[in-house]
Scaffold this motif. Structure first.
Motif, PDB file in Angstrom:
ATOM      1  N   THR A 102       3.416  89.269  31.274  1.00 49.31           N
ATOM      2  CA  THR A 102       4.116  88.878  32.668  1.00 49.31           C
ATOM      3  C   THR A 102       3.642  89.895  33.700  1.00 49.31           C
ATOM      4  N   GLY A 103       3.590  89.487  35.066  1.00 54.00           N
ATOM      5  CA  GLY A 103       2.934  90.324  36.095  1.00 54.00           C
ATOM      6  C   GLY A 103       1.555  90.920  35.840  1.00 54.00           C
ATOM      7  N   SER A 104       0.713  89.846  35.654  1.00 53.05           N
ATOM      8  CA  SER A 104      -0.655  90.318  34.990  1.00 53.05           C
ATOM      9  C   SER A 104      -1.653  90.333  36.200  1.00 53.05           C
ATOM     10  N   ASN A 105      -1.052  89.847  37.505  1.00 53.25           N
ATOM     11  CA  ASN A 105      -2.038  90.131  38.596  1.00 53.25           C
ATOM     12  C   ASN A 105      -2.199  91.568  39.033  1.00 53.25           C
ATOM     13  N   ALA A 106      -1.504  92.467  38.748  1.00 56.52           N
ATOM     14  CA  ALA A 106      -1.806  93.814  39.403  1.00 56.52           C
ATOM     15  C   ALA A 106      -1.430  94.923  38.314  1.00 56.52           C
ATOM     16  N   GLY A 107      -1.548  96.194  38.755  1.00 60.98           N
ATOM     17  CA  GLY A 107      -0.937  97.430  37.851  1.00 60.98           C
ATOM     18  C   GLY A 107      -1.094  97.119  36.491  1.00 60.98           C
ATOM     19  N   ASN A 146      -2.574  82.661  44.213  1.00 60.83           N
ATOM     20  CA  ASN A 146      -3.576  83.267  44.805  1.00 60.83           C
ATOM     21  C   ASN A 146      -4.062  84.880  44.092  1.00 60.83           C
ATOM     22  N   ARG A 147      -2.987  85.611  43.995  1.00 58.95           N
ATOM     23  CA  ARG A 147      -2.843  86.884  43.273  1.00 58.95           C
ATOM     24  C   ARG A 147      -3.235  86.808  41.943  1.00 58.95           C
ATOM     25  N   LEU A 148      -3.159  85.636  41.359  1.00 59.42           N
ATOM     26  CA  LEU A 148      -3.370  85.411  39.736  1.00 59.42           C
ATOM     27  C   LEU A 148      -4.906  85.026  40.054  1.00 59.42           C
ATOM     28  N   ILE A 161       1.830  79.992  36.328  1.00 56.67           N
ATOM     29  CA  ILE A 161       2.799  80.496  37.262  1.00 56.67           C
ATOM     30  C   ILE A 161       4.122  80.911  36.454  1.00 56.67           C
ATOM     31  N   LEU A 162       4.610  82.042  36.639  1.00 57.68           N
ATOM     32  CA  LEU A 162       6.020  82.432  36.204  1.00 57.68           C
ATOM     33  C   LEU A 162       6.357  83.361  36.851  1.00 57.68           C
ATOM     34  N   ASP A 163       7.594  83.259  37.634  1.00 57.61           N
ATOM     35  CA  ASP A 163       8.317  83.985  38.452  1.00 57.61           C
ATOM     36  C   ASP A 163       9.587  84.505  37.416  1.00 57.61           C
ATOM     37  N   LEU A 196       6.086  91.802  28.135  1.00 58.82           N
ATOM     38  CA  LEU A 196       7.178  91.747  29.189  1.00 58.82           C
ATOM     39  C   LEU A 196       7.080  92.949  30.161  1.00 58.82           C
ATOM     40  N   ASN A 197       6.126  92.793  30.960  1.00 56.49           N
ATOM     41  CA  ASN A 197       5.810  93.849  31.895  1.00 56.49           C
ATOM     42  C   ASN A 197       6.296  93.623  33.493  1.00 56.49           C
ATOM     43  N   ALA A 198       6.086  92.387  34.038  1.00 57.36           N
ATOM     44  CA  ALA A 198       6.511  92.188  35.364  1.00 57.36           C
ATOM     45  C   ALA A 198       7.689  93.008  35.822  1.00 57.36           C
ATOM     46  N   GLY A 199       7.527  93.708  36.902  1.00 55.08           N
ATOM     47  CA  GLY A 199       8.805  94.373  37.393  1.00 55.08           C
ATOM     48  C   GLY A 199       8.796  94.640  38.753  1.00 55.08           C
ATOM     49  N   TRP A 217       8.565  95.226  25.196  1.00 52.15           N
ATOM     50  CA  TRP A 217       9.449  95.513  26.460  1.00 52.15           C
ATOM     51  C   TRP A 217       9.099  96.751  27.135  1.00 52.15           C
ATOM     52  N   VAL A 218       9.008  96.721  28.579  1.00 47.94           N
ATOM     53  CA  VAL A 218       8.407  97.825  29.162  1.00 47.94           C
ATOM     54  C   VAL A 218       9.618  98.628  29.723  1.00 47.94           C
ATOM     55  N   GLY A 219       9.589 100.052  28.992  1.00 46.82           N
ATOM     56  CA  GLY A 219      11.021 100.846  29.582  1.00 46.82           C
ATOM     57  C   GLY A 219      10.454 101.806  30.461  1.00 46.82           C
ATOM     58  N   SER A 220      11.169 102.979  30.638  1.00 54.52           N
ATOM     59  CA  SER A 220      10.702 103.805  31.612  1.00 54.52           C
ATOM     60  C   SER A 220      11.270 105.186  31.310  1.00 54.52           C
ATOM     61  N   MET A 221      10.661 106.028  31.773  1.00 57.54           N
ATOM     62  CA  MET A 221      11.354 107.659  31.530  1.00 57.54           C
ATOM     63  C   MET A 221      12.628 107.770  32.270  1.00 57.54           C
ATOM     64  N   TYR A 239       3.820 108.049  33.948  1.00 54.44           N
ATOM     65  CA  TYR A 239       3.719 107.919  35.497  1.00 54.44           C
ATOM     66  C   TYR A 239       2.372 107.420  35.933  1.00 54.44           C
ATOM     67  N   SER A 240       2.162 106.395  36.023  1.00 58.28           N
ATOM     68  CA  SER A 240       0.890 105.469  36.187  1.00 58.28           C
ATOM     69  C   SER A 240       0.889 105.095  37.766  1.00 58.28           C
ATOM     70  N   ILE A 241      -0.148 105.536  38.624  1.00 63.55           N
ATOM     71  CA  ILE A 241      -0.125 105.245  39.939  1.00 63.55           C
ATOM     72  C   ILE A 241      -1.344 104.863  40.565  1.00 63.55           C
ATOM     73  N   SER A 283      -4.015 106.989  35.672  1.00 63.81           N
ATOM     74  CA  SER A 283      -4.037 105.554  36.328  1.00 63.81           C
ATOM     75  C   SER A 283      -3.405 104.677  35.582  1.00 63.81           C
ATOM     76  N   LYS A 284      -3.351 103.614  36.135  1.00 65.42           N
ATOM     77  CA  LYS A 284      -2.648 102.353  35.700  1.00 65.42           C
ATOM     78  C   LYS A 284      -3.137 101.778  34.492  1.00 65.42           C
ATOM     79  N   GLU A 285      -4.546 102.161  34.582  1.00 63.13           N
ATOM     80  CA  GLU A 285      -5.394 101.675  33.410  1.00 63.13           C
ATOM     81  C   GLU A 285      -5.157 102.447  32.057  1.00 63.13           C
TER      82      GLU A 285
HETATM   83  N1  LIG Z   1       3.791 102.672  36.902  1.00 68.38           N
HETATM   84  C1  LIG Z   1       4.659 103.513  36.239  1.00 68.38           C
HETATM   85  O1  LIG Z   1       4.652 104.659  36.439  1.00 68.38           O
HETATM   86  C2  LIG Z   1       5.768 102.727  35.484  1.00 68.38           C
HETATM   87  C3  LIG Z   1       6.627 103.615  34.995  1.00 68.38           C
HETATM   88  C4  LIG Z   1       7.668 103.053  34.053  1.00 68.38           C
HETATM   89  C5  LIG Z   1       7.735 101.927  34.021  1.00 68.38           C
HETATM   90  N2  LIG Z   1       7.021 100.851  34.655  1.00 68.38           N
HETATM   91  C6  LIG Z   1       7.114  99.469  34.438  1.00 68.38           C
HETATM   92  O2  LIG Z   1       5.782  99.103  34.314  1.00 68.38           O
HETATM   93  C7  LIG Z   1       5.875  97.457  34.614  1.00 68.38           C
HETATM   94  C8  LIG Z   1       4.855  97.457  35.551  1.00 68.38           C
HETATM   95  O3  LIG Z   1       4.726  98.284  36.705  1.00 68.38           O
HETATM   96  P1  LIG Z   1       3.287  98.654  37.751  1.00 68.38           P
HETATM   97  O4  LIG Z   1       3.299 100.026  37.798  1.00 68.38           O
HETATM   98  O5  LIG Z   1       2.174  97.896  37.089  1.00 68.38           O
HETATM   99  O6  LIG Z   1       3.979  97.918  38.892  1.00 68.38           O
HETATM  100  P2  LIG Z   1       3.280  97.004  39.973  1.00 68.38           P
HETATM  101  O7  LIG Z   1       1.614  97.589  40.138  1.00 68.38           O
HETATM  102  O8  LIG Z   1       4.220  96.924  41.122  1.00 68.38           O
HETATM  103  O9  LIG Z   1       2.905  95.749  39.433  1.00 68.38           O
HETATM  104  C9  LIG Z   1       3.953  94.774  39.216  1.00 68.38           C
HETATM  105  C10 LIG Z   1       3.825  93.361  38.625  1.00 68.38           C
HETATM  106  O10 LIG Z   1       5.055  92.838  38.442  1.00 68.38           O
HETATM  107  C11 LIG Z   1       4.954  91.501  39.138  1.00 68.38           C
HETATM  108  N3  LIG Z   1       6.170  91.154  39.605  1.00 68.38           N
HETATM  109  C12 LIG Z   1       7.237  91.642  40.440  1.00 68.38           C
HETATM  110  N4  LIG Z   1       8.239  90.842  40.638  1.00 68.38           N
HETATM  111  C13 LIG Z   1       7.783  89.607  39.933  1.00 68.38           C
HETATM  112  C14 LIG Z   1       8.599  88.452  39.725  1.00 68.38           C
HETATM  113  N5  LIG Z   1       9.827  88.132  40.311  1.00 68.38           N
HETATM  114  N6  LIG Z   1       8.000  87.396  38.781  1.00 68.38           N
HETATM  115  C15 LIG Z   1       6.863  87.668  38.266  1.00 68.38           C
HETATM  116  N7  LIG Z   1       6.075  88.943  38.315  1.00 68.38           N
HETATM  117  C16 LIG Z   1       6.631  89.902  39.255  1.00 68.38           C
HETATM  118  C17 LIG Z   1       3.874  92.045  40.377  1.00 68.38           C
HETATM  119  O11 LIG Z   1       3.587  90.791  41.006  1.00 68.38           O
HETATM  120  P3  LIG Z   1       3.324  90.696  42.545  1.00 68.38           P
HETATM  121  O12 LIG Z   1       2.078  91.241  42.985  1.00 68.38           O
HETATM  122  O13 LIG Z   1       3.567  89.159  42.945  1.00 68.38           O
HETATM  123  O14 LIG Z   1       4.546  91.493  43.219  1.00 68.38           O
HETATM  124  C18 LIG Z   1       2.849  92.746  39.715  1.00 68.38           C
HETATM  125  O15 LIG Z   1       2.096  91.871  39.101  1.00 68.38           O
HETATM  126  C19 LIG Z   1       7.255  97.576  35.552  1.00 68.38           C
HETATM  127  O16 LIG Z   1       8.245  96.802  34.581  1.00 68.38           O
HETATM  128  C20 LIG Z   1       7.683  98.865  35.588  1.00 68.38           C
HETATM  129  O17 LIG Z   1       9.190  99.060  35.694  1.00 68.38           O
HETATM  130  C21 LIG Z   1       5.904 101.361  35.543  1.00 68.38           C
END
Ligand SMILES: NC(=O)c1ccc[n+]([C@@H]2O[C@H](COP(=O)([O-])OP(=O)(O)OC[C@H]3O[C@@H](n4cnc5c(N)ncnc54)[C@H](OP(=O)(O)O)[C@@H]3O)[C@@H](O)[C@H]2O)c1
Length: 317
Positions: free
Chosen positions: A19-24, A48-50, A73-75, A100-103, A150-154, A212-214, A244-246
């Protein structure tokens, strides 16, 4: 022992959904799975993002099979979207794993609700994934070693959690909404493991976090990661603690694919915010069975999804 997604076992023939595979992190997890030979059902809420993300994978992995990715497509904030996406996946047979990543990582400053009437961050990050995992349980049980991650967080150890108000009807703030949603996500992941074991369902539930991935420390990819110069500058100042997010996707991919990992485990980067994947200790609140059982009831009531444990257990091979 070092770990690198470039040395993943051959995943040919495996099918994963992200989930949320178009970015990050979701994009990079999808790319790493495809590189290892898997077929990935890439999901996103915007076509389009997908499409841009699938194009990027084709460009970066020209040797991948033409059908290495499949769009869906999955929201996750919309329970109707979750149900219809899951139905189409179930219709295709076994599923090896779901990430289960989207967030929402930057919640709105003022409390908002979804079309289903739930607080939007809790709905997107936790409830949608609870519903999706339940709806996909029988497809996962048909695979030889189905797994959900499941994707948790610190952040779950940084702020007190209010178990009586997971949707923050009172005292909403953007930070609290994020932390509460991540406590719920991890707690539901551990509770899923307990319930799957108790019911004899051949599916594992694992929780992972990316440190912490930015984006400003991540390679630029057209349509996927296009940070401004200012963001690059600001993110580079955090280089000592960020990755990196990678790289952030590594623990998630390992949690999804490493056969040595067992249900109920928690995985994250070696140095907490960065580093290669290793087994970690989840925050106390997320491991509290009382909190998790209450959240499970809340999630069942809010989504109307009751996991089909008995049916899935009968599918044991
Ligand atoms: N990055 C970190 O340091 C960090 C740390 C702890 C946990 N996490 C967790 O890791 C996961 C991914 O984070 P990320 O850093 O990759 O964030 P990100 O770059 O903002 O990517 C988030 C992804 O989730 C999608 N998304 C948001 N709302 C959605 C919805 N309603 N339905 C479907 N997709 C949706 C976004 O799609 P759109 O492009 O359409 O918005 C995007 O693809 C999250 O669950 C976040 O809580 C991240």
């Amino acid at each position: 022992m070092t770990w690198d997604p470039r040395s993943l076992p051959d995943l040919s023939g495996r099918v994963y959904l992200v989930t949320g595979s178009n970015a990050g992190l979701g994009y990079f997890a999808s790319e790493q799975l495809v590189r290892a030979g898997a077929r990935v059902i890439m999901t996103a809420r915007h076509p389009n993002r997908l499409s841009a993300a699938r194009t990027a994978i084709r460009r970066r992995l020209p040797d991948a099979a033409p059908d290495a990715t499949e769009p869906l497509i999955l929201d996750t904030s919309n329970l109707g979207s979750v149900r219809s996406a899951a139905a189409s996946v179930r219709g295709k047979g076994a599923l090896d794993g779901v990430l289960l990543n989207a967030g929402i990582v930057h919640p709105p400053r003022v409390r908002e609700t979804t079309i289903d009437g739930h607080e939007v961050v809790f709905a997107t990050n936790a409830l949608g994934h609870f519903a999706l995992a339940g709806e996909l349980l029988t497809a996962l049980a048909q695979a030889p070693a189905g797994r959900m991650v499941w994707v948790g967080s610190m952040s779950t150890s940084l702020t007190p959690y209010d178990p009586l108000d997971p949707q923050l009807a009172e005292g909403y703030s953007a930070w609290r909404a994020y932390v509460q949603s991540k406590v719920a996500t991890a707690a539901l992941g551990f509770e899923a493991d307990r319930r799957l074991r108790a019911a004899g369902v051949p599916v594992e539930s694992v929780v992972a976090h990316p440190g912490y991935s930015i984006g400003g420390r991540t390679a630029g990819i057209a349509g996927v990661n296009e940070p401004s110069r200012t963001k690059r500058f600001a993110d580079n100042l955090q280089a000592f603690m960020a990755q990196s997010k990678e790289h952030g996707a590594w623990p998630l991919v390992r949690a999804l694919t490493d056969p040595a990992i067992e249900g109920g485990e928690f995985w994250g980067p070696k140095s907490v915010t960065r580093g290669e994947p290793r087994r970690a200790t989840a925050s106390k609140i997320t491991r509290d069975p009382g909190v998790a059982a209450r959240l499970w009831d809340v999630a069942e009531t809010a989504t109307g999804v009751h996991w089909p444990f008995e049916k899935a257990a009968r599918l044991r091979r």
